[in-house]
Design a protein around this motif. Structure first.
Motif, PDB file in Angstrom:
ATOM      1  N   LEU A   1      73.567   1.778 -41.778  1.00 19.36           N
ATOM      2  CA  LEU A   1      74.159   0.609 -42.411  1.00 19.36           C
ATOM      3  C   LEU A   1      74.158  -0.529 -41.397  1.00 19.36           C
ATOM      4  O   LEU A   1      74.684  -0.403 -40.293  1.00 19.36           O
ATOM      5  N   ILE A   2      73.548  -1.639 -41.778  1.00 19.95           N
ATOM      6  CA  ILE A   2      73.479  -2.824 -40.920  1.00 19.95           C
ATOM      7  C   ILE A   2      74.433  -3.880 -41.470  1.00 19.95           C
ATOM      8  O   ILE A   2      74.484  -4.109 -42.681  1.00 19.95           O
ATOM      9  N   CYS A   3      75.187  -4.505 -40.602  1.00 21.73           N
ATOM     10  CA  CYS A   3      75.997  -5.644 -41.030  1.00 21.73           C
ATOM     11  C   CYS A   3      76.317  -6.507 -39.818  1.00 21.73           C
ATOM     12  O   CYS A   3      76.188  -6.077 -38.666  1.00 21.73           O
ATOM     13  N   SER A   4      76.744  -7.721 -40.072  1.00 26.02           N
ATOM     14  CA  SER A   4      77.093  -8.636 -38.998  1.00 26.02           C
ATOM     15  C   SER A   4      78.360  -8.183 -38.302  1.00 26.02           C
ATOM     16  O   SER A   4      79.278  -7.624 -38.925  1.00 26.02           O
ATOM     17  N   ASN A   5      78.410  -8.395 -37.014  1.00 29.40           N
ATOM     18  CA  ASN A   5      79.612  -8.068 -36.250  1.00 29.40           C
ATOM     19  C   ASN A   5      80.825  -8.867 -36.745  1.00 29.40           C
ATOM     20  O   ASN A   5      81.969  -8.462 -36.543  1.00 29.40           O
ATOM     21  N   GLU A   6      80.561  -9.983 -37.429  1.00 26.84           N
ATOM     22  CA  GLU A   6      81.648 -10.784 -37.982  1.00 26.84           C
ATOM     23  C   GLU A   6      82.470  -9.994 -38.999  1.00 26.84           C
ATOM     24  O   GLU A   6      83.688 -10.179 -39.099  1.00 26.84           O
ATOM     25  N   LEU A   7      81.811  -9.119 -39.756  1.00 27.54           N
ATOM     26  CA  LEU A   7      82.530  -8.326 -40.754  1.00 27.54           C
ATOM     27  C   LEU A   7      83.511  -7.363 -40.102  1.00 27.54           C
ATOM     28  O   LEU A   7      84.538  -7.026 -40.680  1.00 27.54           O
ATOM     29  N   ASN A   8      83.183  -6.918 -38.905  1.00 25.15           N
ATOM     30  CA  ASN A   8      84.018  -5.954 -38.203  1.00 25.15           C
ATOM     31  C   ASN A   8      85.360  -6.559 -37.783  1.00 25.15           C
ATOM     32  O   ASN A   8      86.276  -5.837 -37.372  1.00 25.15           O
ATOM     33  N   LYS A   9      85.513  -7.866 -37.886  1.00 19.85           N
ATOM     34  CA  LYS A   9      86.758  -8.524 -37.509  1.00 19.85           C
ATOM     35  C   LYS A   9      87.797  -8.453 -38.627  1.00 19.85           C
ATOM     36  O   LYS A   9      88.977  -8.703 -38.388  1.00 19.85           O
ATOM     37  N   ASP A  10      87.339  -8.127 -39.847  1.00 19.66           N
ATOM     38  CA  ASP A  10      88.263  -7.958 -40.970  1.00 19.66           C
ATOM     39  C   ASP A  10      88.831  -6.540 -40.925  1.00 19.66           C
ATOM     40  O   ASP A  10      88.094  -5.559 -40.877  1.00 19.66           O
ATOM     41  N   GLU A  11      90.149  -6.410 -40.955  1.00 19.73           N
ATOM     42  CA  GLU A  11      90.792  -5.107 -40.763  1.00 19.73           C
ATOM     43  C   GLU A  11      90.374  -4.093 -41.824  1.00 19.73           C
ATOM     44  O   GLU A  11      90.049  -2.948 -41.503  1.00 19.73           O
ATOM     45  N   LEU A  12      90.393  -4.487 -43.096  1.00 18.01           N
ATOM     46  CA  LEU A  12      90.015  -3.569 -44.166  1.00 18.01           C
ATOM     47  C   LEU A  12      88.576  -3.113 -44.011  1.00 18.01           C
ATOM     48  O   LEU A  12      88.275  -1.917 -44.112  1.00 18.01           O
ATOM     49  N   ILE A  13      87.676  -4.062 -43.748  1.00 17.21           N
ATOM     50  CA  ILE A  13      86.261  -3.712 -43.598  1.00 17.21           C
ATOM     51  C   ILE A  13      86.053  -2.838 -42.371  1.00 17.21           C
ATOM     52  O   ILE A  13      85.298  -1.862 -42.409  1.00 17.21           O
ATOM     53  N   ARG A  14      86.745  -3.162 -41.269  1.00 21.57           N
ATOM     54  CA  ARG A  14      86.603  -2.377 -40.044  1.00 21.57           C
ATOM     55  C   ARG A  14      87.017  -0.926 -40.268  1.00 21.57           C
ATOM     56  O   ARG A  14      86.343   0.006 -39.805  1.00 21.57           O
ATOM     57  N   GLU A  15      88.110  -0.709 -40.999  1.00 22.14           N
ATOM     58  CA  GLU A  15      88.558   0.665 -41.286  1.00 22.14           C
ATOM     59  C   GLU A  15      87.512   1.418 -42.096  1.00 22.14           C
ATOM     60  O   GLU A  15      87.258   2.608 -41.853  1.00 22.14           O
ATOM     61  N   LYS A  16      86.908   0.742 -43.071  1.00 18.17           N
ATOM     62  CA  LYS A  16      85.875   1.393 -43.870  1.00 18.17           C
ATOM     63  C   LYS A  16      84.642   1.703 -43.035  1.00 18.17           C
ATOM     64  O   LYS A  16      84.070   2.799 -43.117  1.00 18.17           O
ATOM     65  N   LEU A  17      84.232   0.749 -42.224  1.00 17.04           N
ATOM     66  CA  LEU A  17      83.060   0.968 -41.378  1.00 17.04           C
ATOM     67  C   LEU A  17      83.287   2.149 -40.435  1.00 17.04           C
ATOM     68  O   LEU A  17      82.395   2.985 -40.232  1.00 17.04           O
TER      69      LEU A  17
END
Length: 294
Positions: free
Chosen positions: A5-21
């Motif tokens: 799974l590829i995504c921007s590091n910017e998404l990892n700054k969102d808490e909900l998205i980071r937990e899912k990742l």
């Protein structure tokens, strides 16, 4: 299942998205977080990747490299419906995208895998057990499909296939109009060990007077009957319908002399609800509640 799974590091700054990742990474999925301007994808097997893109430049690069992509546009949640067209023009365009998400609340690995499969023209896996796989049909299955219908014991309860070229054209349209638009249809039952097509089963819609209802159909090759397999396949379909669809009930239309199918409907908990005319044929209608009151 895709591997990366590829995504921007910017998404990892969102808490909900980071937990899912993080949870997806723990399950074995390779996670690649790219900078805002990705330039290095050379070390990845791009055919096994799904890229969650957020900008037009990423979409263009992914299209150039043939990567399966899922656009993420969180701004869609806040678009003013009264000025929808004007506001939409200010958002990333993602031309030809069939799916766009605006949030991650309902996104899971199964959903991502289905998006990847749609992008790569791969069949959805509806259910998989120790004895069978229930999956969508592809055009590569045509020869196996015709072999299945050589079983004369299927008739008169099953409509025959068209001639090969006409059936091929029909299945092409079916894949586009049922699988892609509706998300369900008649699927293939395959032996988990050999991969052979041993049956068809699935869901379609049927008009019942002024209402359109959900109908389940099924057939198995002769040498796979009498082992309880049809019951297990149908139960997996019922679970899919309960989990994925919003129909309140499920129907089966059965010939009055098809004692095996009548017995199967009863084992599944379906109740007889009279008779119905189905294209000039009188059929028994069995029903079961999926949710709420029937």
């Amino acid at each position: 299942m895709f591997r990366t799974l590829i995504c921007s590091n910017e998404l990892n700054k969102d808490e909900l998205i980071r937990e899912k990742l993080q949870s997806w990474a723990k399950s074995g999925l390779q996670l690649v977080l790219l900078p805002c301007d990705p330039t290095e994808l050379a070390n990845l097997d791009l055919q096994q990747c799904l890229w969650i893109v957020t900008r037009d430049e990423e979409w263009e690069l992914g299209t150039e490299k043939g990567i399966a992509m899922l656009p993420y546009v969180p701004e869609l949640e806040n678009v003013d419906k009264w000025n929808f067209c004007d506001n939409l023009s200010k958002l990333p365009s993602f031309p030809k995208a069939e799916n766009i998400i605006s949030g991650f609340e309902s996104v899971d690995l199964e959903y991502l895998d289905r998006i990847y499969r749609r992008e790569k023209n791969l069949p959805w896996i509806i259910a998989e057990t120790e004895e069978f796989v229930l999956r969508e049909l592809t055009l590569q299955d045509m020869d196996g499909l015709f072999r299945l219908y050589e079983d004369e014991t299927l008739y008169p309860y099953v409509e025959p296939l068209f001639e090969y070229d006409k059936e091929l054209e029909y299945e092409q349209q079916y894949i586009s109009n049922m699988y892609r638009l509706m998300g369900f249809g008649m699927w293939l039952v395959c032996d988990i060990h050999t991969g052979e097509i041993i049956g068809r089963a699935g869901l379609e819609t049927h008009d019942y007077g002024e209402q359109t209802g959900l109908e389940m159909g099924y057939l198995l090759r002769k040498d796979y009957r009498g082992k309880g397999l049809a019951t297990r396949v149908c139960r997996s379909i019922i679970e899919f319908a309960k989990r994925e669809l919003s129909y309140p009930e499920l129907n089966c239309l059965i010939h009055s002399d098809n004692t095996a199918s009548i017995a199967l409907a009863k084992r599944l908990g379906m109740k007889l609800d009279g008779k119905i005319d189905n294209h000039g044929k009188e059929m028994l209608r069995y029903r079961m509640k999926l949710r709420g009151k029937v």
